[in-house]
Write an enzyme that holds these catalytic residues in place. Structure first.
Site, PDB file in Angstrom:
ATOM      1  N   ASP A 169       0.808  -1.216   0.000  1.00 57.58           N
ATOM      2  CA  ASP A 169       0.000   0.000   0.000  1.00 57.58           C
ATOM      3  C   ASP A 169       0.848   1.276   0.000  1.00 57.58           C
ATOM      4  O   ASP A 169       0.653   2.158   0.823  1.00 57.58           O
ATOM      5  CB  ASP A 169      -0.900  -0.049   1.253  1.00 57.58           C
ATOM      6  CG  ASP A 169      -1.912   1.078   1.311  1.00 57.58           C
ATOM      7  OD1 ASP A 169      -2.363   1.515   0.239  1.00 57.58           O
ATOM      8  OD2 ASP A 169      -2.246   1.517   2.431  1.00 57.58           O
ATOM      9  N   ASN A 396       6.873  -6.953   7.113  1.00 55.80           N
ATOM     10  CA  ASN A 396       5.573  -6.419   7.497  1.00 55.80           C
ATOM     11  C   ASN A 396       4.425  -7.270   6.984  1.00 55.80           C
ATOM     12  O   ASN A 396       4.357  -7.570   5.781  1.00 55.80           O
ATOM     13  CB  ASN A 396       5.409  -5.002   6.935  1.00 55.80           C
ATOM     14  CG  ASN A 396       4.069  -4.379   7.318  1.00 55.80           C
ATOM     15  OD1 ASN A 396       3.820  -4.112   8.486  1.00 55.80           O
ATOM     16  ND2 ASN A 396       3.183  -4.185   6.339  1.00 55.80           N
ATOM     17  N   GLU A 397       3.555  -7.657   7.898  1.00 57.02           N
ATOM     18  CA  GLU A 397       2.258  -8.265   7.603  1.00 57.02           C
ATOM     19  C   GLU A 397       2.292  -9.414   6.610  1.00 57.02           C
ATOM     20  O   GLU A 397       1.522  -9.425   5.642  1.00 57.02           O
ATOM     21  CB  GLU A 397       1.280  -7.197   7.100  1.00 57.02           C
ATOM     22  CG  GLU A 397       0.925  -6.158   8.128  1.00 57.02           C
ATOM     23  CD  GLU A 397      -0.370  -5.435   7.812  1.00 57.02           C
ATOM     24  OE1 GLU A 397      -0.831  -5.486   6.655  1.00 57.02           O
ATOM     25  OE2 GLU A 397      -0.935  -4.838   8.740  1.00 57.02           O
ATOM     26  N   ASN A 452      -0.243  -5.141  14.012  1.00 55.74           N
ATOM     27  CA  ASN A 452      -1.013  -4.088  13.348  1.00 55.74           C
ATOM     28  C   ASN A 452      -2.491  -4.451  13.483  1.00 55.74           C
ATOM     29  O   ASN A 452      -2.880  -5.554  13.107  1.00 55.74           O
ATOM     30  CB  ASN A 452      -0.659  -4.013  11.856  1.00 55.74           C
ATOM     31  CG  ASN A 452       0.797  -3.646  11.619  1.00 55.74           C
ATOM     32  OD1 ASN A 452       1.500  -3.247  12.545  1.00 55.74           O
ATOM     33  ND2 ASN A 452       1.251  -3.767  10.376  1.00 55.74           N
ATOM     34  N   TYR A 454      -6.652  -3.026  13.055  1.00 57.25           N
ATOM     35  CA  TYR A 454      -7.554  -1.991  12.537  1.00 57.25           C
ATOM     36  C   TYR A 454      -8.986  -2.197  13.022  1.00 57.25           C
ATOM     37  O   TYR A 454      -9.933  -2.082  12.258  1.00 57.25           O
ATOM     38  CB  TYR A 454      -7.447  -1.927  11.006  1.00 57.25           C
ATOM     39  CG  TYR A 454      -6.140  -1.281  10.577  1.00 57.25           C
ATOM     40  CD1 TYR A 454      -6.041   0.093  10.445  1.00 57.25           C
ATOM     41  CD2 TYR A 454      -4.996  -2.043  10.353  1.00 57.25           C
ATOM     42  CE1 TYR A 454      -4.838   0.700  10.087  1.00 57.25           C
ATOM     43  CE2 TYR A 454      -3.789  -1.451   9.996  1.00 57.25           C
ATOM     44  CZ  TYR A 454      -3.719  -0.072   9.858  1.00 57.25           C
ATOM     45  OH  TYR A 454      -2.528   0.528   9.508  1.00 57.25           O
ATOM     46  N   TYR A 458     -11.001  -1.191   9.446  1.00 54.05           N
ATOM     47  CA  TYR A 458     -11.323  -2.243   8.472  1.00 54.05           C
ATOM     48  C   TYR A 458     -12.247  -3.299   9.084  1.00 54.05           C
ATOM     49  O   TYR A 458     -12.962  -3.997   8.383  1.00 54.05           O
ATOM     50  CB  TYR A 458     -10.051  -2.929   7.953  1.00 54.05           C
ATOM     51  CG  TYR A 458      -9.161  -2.019   7.149  1.00 54.05           C
ATOM     52  CD1 TYR A 458      -9.640  -1.386   6.004  1.00 54.05           C
ATOM     53  CD2 TYR A 458      -7.840  -1.783   7.526  1.00 54.05           C
ATOM     54  CE1 TYR A 458      -8.821  -0.538   5.262  1.00 54.05           C
ATOM     55  CE2 TYR A 458      -7.023  -0.947   6.788  1.00 54.05           C
ATOM     56  CZ  TYR A 458      -7.517  -0.329   5.662  1.00 54.05           C
ATOM     57  OH  TYR A 458      -6.708   0.507   4.927  1.00 54.05           O
ATOM     58  N   GLU A 489       0.666  -0.650  14.291  1.00 56.93           N
ATOM     59  CA  GLU A 489      -0.113   0.144  13.339  1.00 56.93           C
ATOM     60  C   GLU A 489      -1.547   0.133  13.816  1.00 56.93           C
ATOM     61  O   GLU A 489      -2.064  -0.908  14.210  1.00 56.93           O
ATOM     62  CB  GLU A 489      -0.121  -0.492  11.933  1.00 56.93           C
ATOM     63  CG  GLU A 489       0.986  -0.109  11.021  1.00 56.93           C
ATOM     64  CD  GLU A 489       0.815  -0.700   9.617  1.00 56.93           C
ATOM     65  OE1 GLU A 489      -0.329  -0.789   9.122  1.00 56.93           O
ATOM     66  OE2 GLU A 489       1.838  -1.074   9.031  1.00 56.93           O
ATOM     67  N   TRP A 534      -0.700   4.680  12.623  1.00 61.82           N
ATOM     68  CA  TRP A 534      -0.478   4.639  11.189  1.00 61.82           C
ATOM     69  C   TRP A 534      -1.244   5.781  10.570  1.00 61.82           C
ATOM     70  O   TRP A 534      -2.446   5.770  10.618  1.00 61.82           O
ATOM     71  CB  TRP A 534      -0.962   3.297  10.616  1.00 61.82           C
ATOM     72  CG  TRP A 534      -0.596   3.157   9.177  1.00 61.82           C
ATOM     73  CD1 TRP A 534      -1.414   3.318   8.093  1.00 61.82           C
ATOM     74  CD2 TRP A 534       0.700   2.810   8.650  1.00 61.82           C
ATOM     75  NE1 TRP A 534      -0.716   3.115   6.927  1.00 61.82           N
ATOM     76  CE2 TRP A 534       0.575   2.800   7.242  1.00 61.82           C
ATOM     77  CE3 TRP A 534       1.943   2.535   9.233  1.00 61.82           C
ATOM     78  CZ2 TRP A 534       1.654   2.512   6.414  1.00 61.82           C
ATOM     79  CZ3 TRP A 534       3.003   2.243   8.396  1.00 61.82           C
ATOM     80  CH2 TRP A 534       2.838   2.236   7.002  1.00 61.82           C
ATOM     81  N   LYS A 553      -4.329   8.184   6.166  1.00 61.66           N
ATOM     82  CA  LYS A 553      -4.311   7.914   7.611  1.00 61.66           C
ATOM     83  C   LYS A 553      -3.295   8.781   8.365  1.00 61.66           C
ATOM     84  O   LYS A 553      -3.033   8.555   9.546  1.00 61.66           O
ATOM     85  CB  LYS A 553      -4.035   6.434   7.878  1.00 61.66           C
ATOM     86  CG  LYS A 553      -5.177   5.533   7.380  1.00 61.66           C
ATOM     87  CD  LYS A 553      -5.085   4.130   7.901  1.00 61.66           C
ATOM     88  CE  LYS A 553      -6.137   3.247   7.270  1.00 61.66           C
ATOM     89  NZ  LYS A 553      -5.885   2.974   5.827  1.00 61.66           N
TER      90      LYS A 553
HETATM   91  C1  BDP Z   1      -1.509  -2.225   6.805  1.00 58.80           C
HETATM   92  C2  BDP Z   1      -0.176  -2.074   6.092  1.00 58.80           C
HETATM   93  C3  BDP Z   1       0.124  -0.659   5.637  1.00 58.80           C
HETATM   94  C4  BDP Z   1      -1.114  -0.020   5.073  1.00 58.80           C
HETATM   95  C5  BDP Z   1      -2.167   0.036   6.166  1.00 58.80           C
HETATM   96  C6  BDP Z   1      -3.472   0.699   5.690  1.00 58.80           C
HETATM   97  O1  BDP Z   1       0.881  -2.559   6.888  1.00 58.80           O
HETATM   98  O2  BDP Z   1       1.170  -0.686   4.708  1.00 58.80           O
HETATM   99  O3  BDP Z   1      -0.885   1.236   4.523  1.00 58.80           O
HETATM  100  O4  BDP Z   1      -2.481  -1.260   6.584  1.00 58.80           O
HETATM  101  O5  BDP Z   1      -4.344  -0.006   5.217  1.00 58.80           O
HETATM  102  O6  BDP Z   1      -2.114  -3.351   6.318  1.00 58.80           O
HETATM  103  O7  BDP Z   1      -3.590   1.908   5.785  1.00 58.80           O
END
Ligand code: BDP
Length: 583
Positions: A169, A396-397, A452, A454, A458, A489, A534, A553
């Site tokens: 992303d 990462n992820e 991370n 959300y 999400y 994040e 993030w 973000k």
């Molecule tokens: C995570 C990722 C990051 C993305 C972020 C997002 O590590 O690179 O930019 O989410 O969705 O999955 O903003």
């Protein structure tokens, strides 16, 4: 690898400026600025969307007074791979877009003569590169519905046309993103220096040199007074009453190791500090450390991912303004200059390889292990002496829950490699994505758990009460692992200037409420040792239906103006900083 330095034994010629450039073989040459990504330097969409090779050239000269010196051509980063030609002859090639490489050119460019330097850069990303590309399939935040005959045909056509999309992303900015320099050393020279320090003031050193010259190491304090001296390629020095490098404003005390070998010399700033994980604590100099600072990207208008010291300085000053004490180099090693600034400013760095976009399938890892190991070793070799670097991040992820055993078998050798390779043996992590955490066999194995999450964005979108309930449930699961946990994040896309009294997704009020809600859950738990929102600033991404002008973000806009959430964190982190000072 040592950073180029001007001193009484070494000269550096910066080759930044306007170079000649072409996007396709046979095109006319046109001007382009270096260092900078080429993508945004022209209004032509062909620059932005370009896939494949591009060419840069410049006439360079080695001054006559360089005679007798060893000359080295150094590229701090060419994204994602490069071949370098001097007067038409290929002199080196490099794979990977975020780490330096160099070639000795003493016998290739004679002092007093000119040479044509040509660089072929290639931005293609796929299953054999880090970061990963999707080979024309759907981009990271694309919305192609799978299984529809016509859409699948469209994707096939795209693949045939060589369209190359990121599995990550952030915009796939490319070209000569970091400085290019020609530097000299005497014929006998210092190749590398390694320092390992203890809080007692013990400094173990190793100097790797070419030649038979006597090696001497003098440690100077911040006032330039001699604090310790040694002779020989390896040794242990003791600094009486050492001043420690502390990750706080005003206290990151730096010493300098002045190393000489025959006619060569090199000054390496360093800090005395120890990093350790003990139970659920992350300790710097024996004191519990709590990470608080947003993740970054190397991203700005015009330059893309191009190195810009003014931007670096502005960002670091904004970190100070926020009372932030850390960032992660999401999602690739950054330009060397920012590590120097962080050494000086007392901001800690979690240093990450470019392993991003590694989702899981039955061929987990796609044979990338060996190359990934090389990148990890090179990153550690470059950054090992920086006191600001306190954790290595393997990536990462990645997918770690769908093929849990395969994932563990891929990542654990890298985890062990990082420990073996780092002379300072810092803690190692792998940043985990929001997944079925109970099935994950990898992330819980790390020294510090970086997750991370959300919730509220999400997942359980917009419903912050339920998001808190779910996040608390997950945190309670992590508690039993008895490890320090960092929320590495979390964030909400926010359009600067969009407001709503009843906080609603995408408004500045929602971003504040989102962070307030998550902070409540974090503050209740002492095994949580960090929060890394993030992102620091809005940043550019590949086009997609979820990315209006990029990822929004940021706590700041892309031109570094604070949103309401930046002010909110500023207050929260000022309090934290005060509490830490009181300890
Ligand atoms: C995570 C990722 C990051 C993305 C972020 C997002 O590590 O690179 O930019 O989410 O969705 O999955 O903003």
């Amino acid at each position: 690898m040592l950073y180029p330095q001007i001193n009484s034994a070494r000269a550096v010629m910066d080759l930044s400026g306007i170079w000649q450039f072409r996007l396709r073989e046979g095109d006319n040459w046109q001007s382009i600025a270096v260092p900078a990504s080429y993508n945004d330097q022209s209004p032509d969409a062909a620059f932005r969307d370009h896939t494949g090779k591009v060419w840069y050239r410049k006439r360079i000269a080695c001054p006559a007074f360089f005679a007798g010196q060893r000359a080295v051509l150094r590229f701090d980063a060419v994204t994602h791979s490069a071949r370098v030609f001097l007067n038409g002859k290929e002199v080196c090639a490099h794979r990977g877009g975020f780490l330096p490489f160099e070639i000795e050119v003493t016998d290739l460019i004679r002092p007093g003569e000119e040479a044509e330097l040509l660089v072929e850069a290639d931005n293609r990303i796929d299953h054999t590169t880090l970061p990963i590309g999707t080979e024309g399939d759907t981009a990271f935040f694309g919305s192609d519905n799978p299984g529809i005959t016509s859409v699948e045909a469209g994707k096939r056509l795209r693949r045939e046309n060589g369209v190359n999309l990121p599995a990550f992303d952030f915009f796939n900015y490319a070209g000569i993103n970091r400085p290019v320099r020609l530097y000299t050393t005497p014929a006998e020279y210092i190749r590398d220096i390694t320092l390992v320090t203890k809080m007692t003031g013990e400094v173990r050193y190793r100097v790797d040199a070419e030649g038979t010259g006597e090696i001497r190491v003098t440690v100077l304090d911040a006032q330039g007074r001699t604090a310790a001296e040694g002779k020989g390629a390896e040794g242990i020095l003791n600094i009486p009453e050492p001043r420690l490098w502390e990750p706080r404003p005003g206290t990151p005390y730096l010493y300098t190791a002045h190393v000489t070998c025959g006619a060569d010399e090199y000054d390496l700033p360093f800090g005395i500090r120890e990093v350790k994980v003990e139970g659920t604590k992350f300790l710097i100099n024996g004191k519990p450390f709590r990470f608080h600072g947003p993740c970054r990207h190397e991203d700005s208008p015009f330059r893309g991912r191009g190195m810009d010291q003014c931007l670096n300085m502005t960002d670091i000053n904004l970190y100070r303004w926020l009372h932030a004490n850390c960032f992660r180099t999401s999602h690739y090693p950054y330009a060397e200059e920012i590590y120097d600034l962080c050494d000086r400013e007392g901001i800690v760095i979690v240093d990450e390889t470019p392993a991003v976009g590694m989702w899981a399938d039955e061929n987990y890892g796609w044979g990338l292990g060996e190359y990934h190991a090389q990148v990890l070793r090179d990153m550690i070799a470059r950054d090992k002496n920086h006191p600001c670097v306190v954790v290595w991040s393997l990536g990462n992820e990645p997918g770690t829950d769908t093929y849990p055993e395969k994932a563990r078998d891929y990542w654990m050798p890298l985890y062990r490699l990082a420990h073996r390779t780092d002379p300072q043996d810092r803690p190692v992590t792998l940043v985990g994505c929001q997944n079925i955490y109970e099935k994950d066999r990898t992330i819980p194995e790390m020294d510090v758990v970086f997750i991370n999450r959300y919730y509220g964005w999400y997942n359980l979108s917009g419903d912050l009460e339920t998001a808190k309930y779910a996040f608390r449930m997950e945190l309670d699961w992590w508690k039993d692992k008895n490890k320090p946990v960092v929320l590495s994040e979390y964030g909400a896309d926010t359009i600067a200037g969009l407001h709503g009294a009843a906080a609603e997704m995408f408004t500045e009020e929602f971003q504040v409420e989102f962070y307030r809600a998550m902070s409540e859950c974090l503050d209740e738990r002492d095994f949580v040792v960090g929060e890394m929102p993030w992102n620091f600033a809005d940043f550019n991404t590949c086009q997609g239906p979820m990315r209006p002008g990029g990822n929004r973000k940021g706590l700041f806009t892309r031109d570094r103006r604070p949103k309401m959430a930046a002010h909110w964190f500023r207050g929260r982190w000022a309090e934290m900083e005060k509490r830490e000072e009181g300890r």
